[in-house]
Design a protein around this motif. Structure first.
Motif, PDB file in Angstrom:
ATOM      1  N   SER A   1      -3.463   3.594   1.614  1.00  0.00           N
ATOM      2  CA  SER A   1      -4.610   3.479   2.519  1.00  0.00           C
ATOM      3  C   SER A   1      -5.760   4.401   2.081  1.00  0.00           C
ATOM      4  O   SER A   1      -5.512   5.537   1.685  1.00  0.00           O
TER       5      SER A   1
ATOM      6  N   ASN B   1       9.041   8.809   3.987  1.00  0.00           N
ATOM      7  CA  ASN B   1       7.710   9.245   3.560  1.00  0.00           C
ATOM      8  C   ASN B   1       6.891   9.679   4.766  1.00  0.00           C
ATOM      9  O   ASN B   1       6.813   8.969   5.761  1.00  0.00           O
TER      10      ASN B   1
ATOM     11  N   LYS C   1      -2.564   4.734  -4.023  1.00  0.00           N
ATOM     12  CA  LYS C   1      -3.414   5.040  -2.859  1.00  0.00           C
ATOM     13  C   LYS C   1      -4.890   5.083  -3.222  1.00  0.00           C
ATOM     14  O   LYS C   1      -5.747   4.825  -2.388  1.00  0.00           O
TER      15      LYS C   1
ATOM     16  N   ALA D   1       0.847  -1.194   0.000  1.00  0.00           N
ATOM     17  CA  ALA D   1       0.000   0.000   0.000  1.00  0.00           C
ATOM     18  C   ALA D   1       0.883   1.244   0.000  1.00  0.00           C
ATOM     19  O   ALA D   1       2.028   1.196   0.427  1.00  0.00           O
ATOM     20  N   GLY D   2       0.320   2.325  -0.493  1.00  0.00           N
ATOM     21  CA  GLY D   2       1.064   3.580  -0.501  1.00  0.00           C
ATOM     22  C   GLY D   2       1.475   3.976  -1.911  1.00  0.00           C
ATOM     23  O   GLY D   2       1.698   5.149  -2.194  1.00  0.00           O
TER      24      GLY D   2
ATOM     25  N   ASN E   1      -6.253  -1.516   1.601  1.00  0.00           N
ATOM     26  CA  ASN E   1      -5.731  -1.088   2.890  1.00  0.00           C
ATOM     27  C   ASN E   1      -6.570   0.084   3.403  1.00  0.00           C
ATOM     28  O   ASN E   1      -6.691   1.109   2.730  1.00  0.00           O
TER      29      ASN E   1
HETATM   30  C1  LIG Z   1       5.424   6.970  -0.259  1.00  0.00           C
HETATM   31  C2  LIG Z   1       4.882   5.861   0.617  1.00  0.00           C
HETATM   32  C3  LIG Z   1       3.560   5.903   0.985  1.00  0.00           C
HETATM   33  C4  LIG Z   1       3.043   4.906   1.782  1.00  0.00           C
HETATM   34  N1  LIG Z   1       1.736   4.944   2.110  1.00  0.00           N
HETATM   35  C5  LIG Z   1       1.206   3.942   2.825  1.00  0.00           C
HETATM   36  C6  LIG Z   1      -0.174   3.923   3.097  1.00  0.00           C
HETATM   37  O1  LIG Z   1      -0.924   4.811   2.675  1.00  0.00           O
HETATM   38  N2  LIG Z   1      -0.666   2.892   3.836  1.00  0.00           N
HETATM   39  C7  LIG Z   1       0.141   1.875   4.316  1.00  0.00           C
HETATM   40  O2  LIG Z   1      -0.334   0.959   4.955  1.00  0.00           O
HETATM   41  N3  LIG Z   1       1.453   1.873   4.026  1.00  0.00           N
HETATM   42  C8  LIG Z   1       1.993   2.877   3.302  1.00  0.00           C
HETATM   43  N4  LIG Z   1       3.336   2.860   3.029  1.00  0.00           N
HETATM   44  C9  LIG Z   1       4.152   1.761   3.563  1.00  0.00           C
HETATM   45  C10 LIG Z   1       4.266   0.654   2.549  1.00  0.00           C
HETATM   46  O3  LIG Z   1       3.018  -0.001   2.442  1.00  0.00           O
HETATM   47  C11 LIG Z   1       5.297  -0.413   2.983  1.00  0.00           C
HETATM   48  O4  LIG Z   1       4.835  -1.039   4.118  1.00  0.00           O
HETATM   49  C12 LIG Z   1       6.608   0.202   3.276  1.00  0.00           C
HETATM   50  O5  LIG Z   1       7.023   0.945   2.169  1.00  0.00           O
HETATM   51  C13 LIG Z   1       7.653  -0.860   3.602  1.00  0.00           C
HETATM   52  O6  LIG Z   1       7.747  -1.734   2.525  1.00  0.00           O
HETATM   53  P1  LIG Z   1       9.000  -2.681   2.334  1.00  0.00           P
HETATM   54  O7  LIG Z   1       9.019  -3.572   3.540  1.00  0.00           O
HETATM   55  O8  LIG Z   1       8.719  -3.441   1.074  1.00  0.00           O
HETATM   56  O9  LIG Z   1      10.184  -1.792   2.256  1.00  0.00           O
HETATM   57  C14 LIG Z   1       3.860   3.856   2.242  1.00  0.00           C
HETATM   58  C15 LIG Z   1       5.208   3.825   1.874  1.00  0.00           C
HETATM   59  C16 LIG Z   1       5.715   4.807   1.072  1.00  0.00           C
HETATM   60  C17 LIG Z   1       7.164   4.745   0.711  1.00  0.00           C
END
Ligand SMILES: Cc1cc2nc3c(=O)[nH]c(=O)nc-3n(C[C@H](O)[C@H](O)[C@H](O)COP(=O)(O)O)c2cc1C
Length: 283
Positions: free
Chosen positions: A160, A185, A140, A136-137, A238
């Motif tokens: 999310s 972020n 969005k 997620a992210g 999400n």
């Molecule tokens: C720019 C950005 C925005 C994100 N937005 C969300 C989000 O809206 N909701 C969420 O659950 N995780 C969000 N994340 C977290 C990601 O879902 C993910 O868990 C995180 O980047 C770690 O991933 P990795 O373990 O593959 O590095 C975001 C991450 C980034 C980099």
């Protein structure tokens, strides 16, 4: 006499002016029309370069037409490396926006090579063709699910998504750590809200289901396709809560009620002060 001479001079002058503009000369100046058209002259070097270029285009086209789809698909993925340095020059949020828009329009390569069967797995009755998914992210607001699944991910998780649209934190809120090859972020759950996302998912769900039905009817019927509710790709949604919400649980309940019909699984992402608690549900 002097007046007649000056009138003639003026007439000559105006005539010459009129002849110098291309449209006027073509329309009014018979002398211009009578002049022989100029034949462009190419130097020997120019002709050699044009010939080589055309030869390469024709030869390259002939070679490309002989390769199989999988090889061509691999080339397309490799070619994306050429644009990566360009994205690295942009503001991270602009680069992210461009990436989502490109995927939403299908301007990204599509993985045609099937996943090796030993990568497949089954969780909660859903068959994943590989265990690598997009977190997620990135998408969005569910703008690019099809394009992103087409890249070859085993699943894509959108969000999310918050019940009511919210802007998130003020910009800039994504920062590059160039030396570490990482980003920080602090978007703050910027979301277009449940209604906008439900509309998009509803439209995509119907289309993906239709595509799936069409491709299934044309296949042999023996092969078991991995997949979720609407097609071979697994879709996760999400859910987040609004920043100003006073009842977090009702925010999640709204999300579950509205979006679970399109999702293969749901994630409730609760931010409790400094810790992130995640709940997973299958749909
Ligand atoms: C720019 C950005 C925005 C994100 N937005 C969300 C989000 O809206 N909701 C969420 O659950 N995780 C969000 N994340 C977290 C990601 O879902 C993910 O868990 C995180 O980047 C770690 O991933 P990795 O373990 O593959 O590095 C975001 C991450 C980034 C980099």
């Amino acid at each position: 006499m002097a007046a007649r001479a000056s009138r003639k001079l003026l007439r000559d002058f105006l005539f010459r002016r009129a002849c110098t503009t291309p449209i006027a000369s073509a329309r009014h100046c018979s002398s211009a029309a009578e002049t022989a058209p100029k034949i462009p002259h190419f130097s020997k070097k120019g002709r050699l370069l044009t010939g080589t270029f055309l030869g390469l285009v024709i030869g390259g086209g002939a070679y490309v037409s002989t390769v199989d789809e999988a090889t061509f698909c691999g080339w397309l993925f490799s070619a994306t490396k050429l644009v990566n340095p360009f994205f690295a020059l942009l503001d991270p949020e602009v680069a992210h926006r461009l990436g989502v828009s490109a995927a939403a329009r299908g301007w990204v390569p599509r993985e045609k090579r099937p996943d090796p069967s030993n990568l497949g797995l089954e969780v909660w009755g859903r068959k994943f063709s590989n265990p690598v998914g997009l977190a997620a992210g990135f998408d969005k607001n569910a703008e690019a699910v099809d394009g992103l699944l087409g890249l070859g991910f085993g699943f894509v998780e959108i969000g999310s998504v918050t019940p009511v649209p919210q802007e998130g934190n003020p910009k800039p809120r994504i920062f590059r750590l160039r030396e570490e090859g990482a980003i920080i972020n602090r978007c703050g759950f910027n979301s277009e809200g449940i209604v906008a996302v439900a509309k998009r998912l509803g439209a995509q769900h119907g289309k993906r289901k239709l595509d799936e039905t069409t491709s299934t009817s044309s296949s042999s019927g023996e092969e078991v396709k991995p997949g979720g509710k609407a097609g071979p790709g697994i879709l996760g949604v999400n859910l987040g809560k609004n920043k100003t919400s006073e009842d977090a649980s009702s925010d999640y309940v709204q999300g579950v009620h509205t979006l679970s019909q399109y999702a293969d699984y749901l994630v409730d992402c609760s931010l409790l002060t400094s810790s992130l608690v995640i709940f997973l549900f299958s749909c």
